[in-house]
Write a protein that holds these residues in place. Structure first.
Motif, PDB file in Angstrom:
ATOM      1  N   TRP A 149       4.044   1.284   5.922  1.00 54.16           N
ATOM      2  CA  TRP A 149       2.679   2.564   6.426  1.00 54.16           C
ATOM      3  C   TRP A 149       2.785   2.899   5.053  1.00 54.16           C
ATOM      4  O   TRP A 149       2.238   3.048   4.120  1.00 54.16           O
ATOM      5  CB  TRP A 149       3.096   2.932   7.417  1.00 54.16           C
ATOM      6  CG  TRP A 149       1.959   4.083   7.419  1.00 54.16           C
ATOM      7  CD1 TRP A 149       2.501   5.841   7.418  1.00 54.16           C
ATOM      8  CD2 TRP A 149       0.420   3.986   7.939  1.00 54.16           C
ATOM      9  NE1 TRP A 149       0.649   6.465   7.774  1.00 54.16           N
ATOM     10  CE2 TRP A 149      -0.478   5.454   7.521  1.00 54.16           C
ATOM     11  CE3 TRP A 149      -0.053   2.868   7.182  1.00 54.16           C
ATOM     12  CZ2 TRP A 149      -1.295   5.223   7.684  1.00 54.16           C
ATOM     13  CZ3 TRP A 149      -1.543   2.898   7.662  1.00 54.16           C
ATOM     14  CH2 TRP A 149      -2.796   4.447   7.683  1.00 54.16           C
ATOM     15  N   LEU A 150       3.978   3.340   4.081  1.00 51.64           N
ATOM     16  CA  LEU A 150       3.994   3.644   2.890  1.00 51.64           C
ATOM     17  C   LEU A 150       3.488   3.489   1.577  1.00 51.64           C
ATOM     18  O   LEU A 150       2.885   3.095   1.151  1.00 51.64           O
ATOM     19  CB  LEU A 150       5.417   4.810   2.867  1.00 51.64           C
ATOM     20  CG  LEU A 150       5.650   5.260   3.681  1.00 51.64           C
ATOM     21  CD1 LEU A 150       7.834   5.914   3.807  1.00 51.64           C
ATOM     22  CD2 LEU A 150       4.757   7.032   3.641  1.00 51.64           C
ATOM     23  N   HIS A 151       3.776   2.094   1.933  1.00 53.57           N
ATOM     24  CA  HIS A 151       3.686   1.243   0.836  1.00 53.57           C
ATOM     25  C   HIS A 151       2.135   0.680   0.903  1.00 53.57           C
ATOM     26  O   HIS A 151       1.480   0.929  -0.516  1.00 53.57           O
ATOM     27  CB  HIS A 151       4.327   0.016   0.281  1.00 53.57           C
ATOM     28  CG  HIS A 151       4.058  -0.802  -0.350  1.00 53.57           C
ATOM     29  ND1 HIS A 151       3.733  -0.801  -1.612  1.00 53.57           N
ATOM     30  CD2 HIS A 151       3.121  -2.139  -0.059  1.00 53.57           C
ATOM     31  CE1 HIS A 151       3.583  -1.887  -2.701  1.00 53.57           C
ATOM     32  NE2 HIS A 151       2.752  -2.554  -1.579  1.00 53.57           N
ATOM     33  N   PHE A 152       1.551   0.552   1.886  1.00 52.78           N
ATOM     34  CA  PHE A 152       0.068   0.415   2.354  1.00 52.78           C
ATOM     35  C   PHE A 152      -0.657   1.628   1.850  1.00 52.78           C
ATOM     36  O   PHE A 152      -1.744   1.500   1.086  1.00 52.78           O
ATOM     37  CB  PHE A 152       0.030   0.218   3.852  1.00 52.78           C
ATOM     38  CG  PHE A 152      -1.841   0.193   3.664  1.00 52.78           C
ATOM     39  CD1 PHE A 152      -2.444  -1.178   4.337  1.00 52.78           C
ATOM     40  CD2 PHE A 152      -2.219   1.387   4.610  1.00 52.78           C
ATOM     41  CE1 PHE A 152      -3.513  -1.147   3.671  1.00 52.78           C
ATOM     42  CE2 PHE A 152      -3.571   1.033   4.913  1.00 52.78           C
ATOM     43  CZ  PHE A 152      -4.556  -0.050   4.232  1.00 52.78           C
ATOM     44  N   LYS A 153      -0.028   2.854   1.801  1.00 57.35           N
ATOM     45  CA  LYS A 153      -0.771   4.319   1.283  1.00 57.35           C
ATOM     46  C   LYS A 153      -0.920   4.091   0.590  1.00 57.35           C
ATOM     47  O   LYS A 153      -2.040   4.716  -0.831  1.00 57.35           O
ATOM     48  CB  LYS A 153      -0.369   5.556   2.064  1.00 57.35           C
ATOM     49  CG  LYS A 153      -0.441   5.596   3.855  1.00 57.35           C
ATOM     50  CD  LYS A 153      -0.417   6.747   4.496  1.00 57.35           C
ATOM     51  CE  LYS A 153       0.742   7.236   4.076  1.00 57.35           C
ATOM     52  NZ  LYS A 153       1.006   8.602   4.595  1.00 57.35           N
TER      53      LYS A 153
END
Length: 185
Positions: free
Chosen positions: A5-9
């Motif tokens: 999720w953090l990488h996607f954001k």
């Protein structure tokens, strides 16, 4: 620990900044398609594994394994990276070297550098950061075609010396139209 999720954001925030800047200079297609390969499994999952939030996960992968498989995949599919434009150069002492990049990809590369700086530096970002980042490695970039290197540095210097609006205006109204215009200091 992986951080999907953090990488996607992070990659989506970066892509949104690049799209914003590319649209401002009229590079609509490039803005829409910029870095789509980062969402492919071979880049995305490596990015999740090596996510840190304050720098490219490719550097962490390189430090861990000795190379970045995600970067090798990425640079071969994205023409806004000067590494895409490496070829055999007959008569060159290094055998391989950079070939001139088209201006539209140099312009996208500048938008990419501004956007990466904004995402990774957050509130600490200012218009000097993309040039400072380039100057740290400039002398090591023997494989970068001299014209590409000159153009990249010149655009980053306009950003540094005259600000974002002046640089974007120059890119849109002069650089992408093939012209050159002297800027007042």
């Amino acid at each position: 620990m992986i951080h999907p999720w953090l990488h996607f954001k992070t990659i989506t925030r970066h892509k949104a900044w690049v799209m914003y800047y590319c649209f401002r200079v009229g590079l609509y297609r490039q803005g829409l398609l910029h870095d789509m390969s980062k969402y492919s499994p071979s880049e995305f999952w490596v990015g999740c594994k090596y996510y840190q939030g304050n720098r490219s996960p490719n550097n962490a992968e390189r430090e861990d394994t000795g190379l970045s498989s995600a970067w090798l995949h990425h640079k071969g599919r994205n023409k806004h990276h000067y590494e895409y434009w490496i070829d055999y150069v007959p008569g060159d002492k290094h055998v391989i070297g950079g070939v001139p990049m088209p201006r539209k990809y140099i312009a996208e590369m500048v938008m990419d550098r501004i956007s990466a700086s904004r995402v990774y530096l957050g509130d600490a970002y200012n218009n000097t950061e993309p040039l400072k980042y380039f100057l740290k490695s400039k002398e090591k970039l023997w494989f970068l075609h001299p014209k590409t290197k000159r153009d990249l540095e010149a655009l980053l210097r306009i950003l540094n010396d005259h600000g974002e609006d002046a640089m974007l205006s120059y890119v849109k109204n002069v650089y992408l139209k093939g012209g050159r215009k002297k800027h007042k200091k």
